[in-house]
Design an enzyme around this catalytic site. Structure first.
Site, PDB file in Angstrom:
ATOM      1  N   CYS A 153      76.311  28.756  56.057  1.00 49.10           N
ATOM      2  CA  CYS A 153      77.514  29.223  56.762  1.00 49.10           C
ATOM      3  C   CYS A 153      77.449  30.725  57.016  1.00 49.10           C
ATOM      4  O   CYS A 153      77.667  31.522  56.098  1.00 49.10           O
ATOM      5  CB  CYS A 153      78.756  28.880  55.936  1.00 49.10           C
ATOM      6  SG  CYS A 153      80.275  29.523  56.647  1.00 49.10           S
ATOM      7  N   CYS A 156      80.777  32.573  56.522  1.00 54.05           N
ATOM      8  CA  CYS A 156      81.151  32.806  55.122  1.00 54.05           C
ATOM      9  C   CYS A 156      80.306  33.918  54.504  1.00 54.05           C
ATOM     10  O   CYS A 156      80.813  34.730  53.745  1.00 54.05           O
ATOM     11  CB  CYS A 156      80.936  31.554  54.275  1.00 54.05           C
ATOM     12  SG  CYS A 156      81.405  30.023  55.048  1.00 54.05           S
ATOM     13  N   ASP A 157      79.025  33.921  54.793  1.00 51.12           N
ATOM     14  CA  ASP A 157      78.105  34.765  54.019  1.00 51.12           C
ATOM     15  C   ASP A 157      77.438  35.892  54.801  1.00 51.12           C
ATOM     16  O   ASP A 157      76.727  36.711  54.209  1.00 51.12           O
ATOM     17  CB  ASP A 157      76.994  33.876  53.407  1.00 51.12           C
ATOM     18  CG  ASP A 157      77.571  32.819  52.477  1.00 51.12           C
ATOM     19  OD1 ASP A 157      78.594  33.122  51.823  1.00 51.12           O
ATOM     20  OD2 ASP A 157      77.028  31.702  52.418  1.00 51.12           O
TER      21      ASP A 157
END
Ligand code: NAP
Length: 327
Positions: A153, A156-157
């Protein structure tokens, strides 16, 4: 079990410590399909309950920008879109429960769905919209370094890879779209693809090819991911020559497709050879009263708009079913 079915609408009761609730439409999963089904079922006055699953909004909530959902000419953030879907469904009475379906029994009506929080729903009809999850590469080091450099992701990261070197595995729309997003943070993004031609659509492919921060390793696969506490090296193999080489990176993002979340329904619902639920053109599974919508039943389109459309269709059909098959 003593069930009082005479007054079926949203009956909550306790059965030996187990919470039980009667519901006309239970929706399992809260992505675009589930929330659209909730909107339509709520507007049909069916008081639907949505079990969110692990992630409210499903995969789209992890998408930085959605540019192809009509009505948003400038695009919209994935989480923002989910929030709007949710508010619209709730406005008409849909209830959202942060819980996971853990066990289902579709052998008779009302259908029974037990949740991770220890609740049992007795549902007159069920709409399954459990979506799909990222496929893993299954190479040494992948599991060990997940969360320590390996990610599925970018939204997200990505932030963790500011000014770093990252590798993106895959050649489809997801790999390319997420690579473009990662260029906001990373110094350099290398797309590793097992062929010499992207699967991604022309617009995305062209954007990636003309982005100075993105380069490509064609005809290449990842054999191993290694490091010391965090990712440091990937071992790559040329698919034409078989030659292996090591490449230094800080992060590995893997976008090689998805598999449907249907483990819960094995043995009860018909699936195709890849595990997708089989539905007819009215979203009905092999069990009358059980419908499926979105990526869990769609190996072809997998778009927010197609999933939302399937969700709406499933709810319309559930409404007809409940009118024709009262309990
Ligand atoms: P996908 O289209 O199935 O692409 C998967 C990619 O990973 C392919 O390039 C495939 O290579 C590669 N791959 C698969 N298994 C691999 C393995 N074991 N090792 C190395 N590479 C592997 O999946 P996706 O990109 O997640 O897209 C899924 C669906 O969502 C598609 O229909 C896509 O159009 C849609 N989507 C749309 C958008 C958008 O419209 N903006 C954004 C994201 C996703 P091959 O090409 O050689 O098969």
């Amino acid at each position: 079990m003593d069930l009082n079915l005479s007054s079926p609408r949203s009956n909550a009761s306790s059965n030996g410590g187990e919470q039980e609730e009667y519901v006309r439409v239970l929706i399992i999963g809260s992505g675009p399909a589930g929330l659209s089904a909730a909107l339509y079922a709520a507007r049909a006055d069916l008081d639907p309950i949505v079990l969110t699953g692990m992630e409210l909004g499903g995969q789209v909530s992890l998408t930085f920008a959605v540019e192809n959902y009509p009505g948003f000419p400038e695009g919209i953030g994935g989480m923002e879109l989910v929030d709007l879907f949710q508010k619209q469904a709730q406005r008409f009475g849909a209830r959202i429960e942060f819980d996971l379906a853990a066990e289902v029994d579709f052998s008779g009506r009302p259908f029974r769905v037990k949740t991770q929080n220890g609740k049992q729903y007795l549902a007159e009809s069920v709409i399954i919209s459990t979506g799909a999850s990222a496929v893993h590469l299954n190479v040494p080091g992948e599991t060990e370094f997940t969360g320590r450099g390996v990610s599925y992701c970018a939204t997200c990261d990505g932030w963790f890879f500011k000014d770093k070197e990252v590798l993106v595995v895959g050649g489809g729309d997801s790999a390319v779209e997420e690579s473009l997003f990662l260029t906001r943070y990373a110094d350099n993004v290398t797309i590793v693809h097992r062929r010499d031609e992207l699967r991604a659509g022309a617009i995305l492919a062209e954007r990636a090819k003309s982005n100075p921060k993105i380069n490509f390793f064609w005809n290449t696969v990842v054999k191993e991911i290694s490091g010391n506490g965090a990712v440091k090296t990937v071992t790559l193999q040329d698919t034409k020559t078989g030659e292996e080489r090591d490449h230094q990176v800080d992060g590995v993002f893997i976008f090689i497709g998805h598999s449907p979340n249907t483990g819960l329904f094995k043995g009860q619902l018909d699936m195709d050879k890849n595990g997708y639920l089989v539905v007819d053109n009215k979203m009905q599974t092999n069990i009358p009263g059980v419908y499926a919508a979105g990526e869990v039943a769609d190996p072809y389109f997998r778009q927010v708009i197609t999933s939302a459309g399937m969700g709406a269709a499933a709810a319309i059909q559930a409404n007809h079913f409940l009118e024709e098959n009262p309990l």
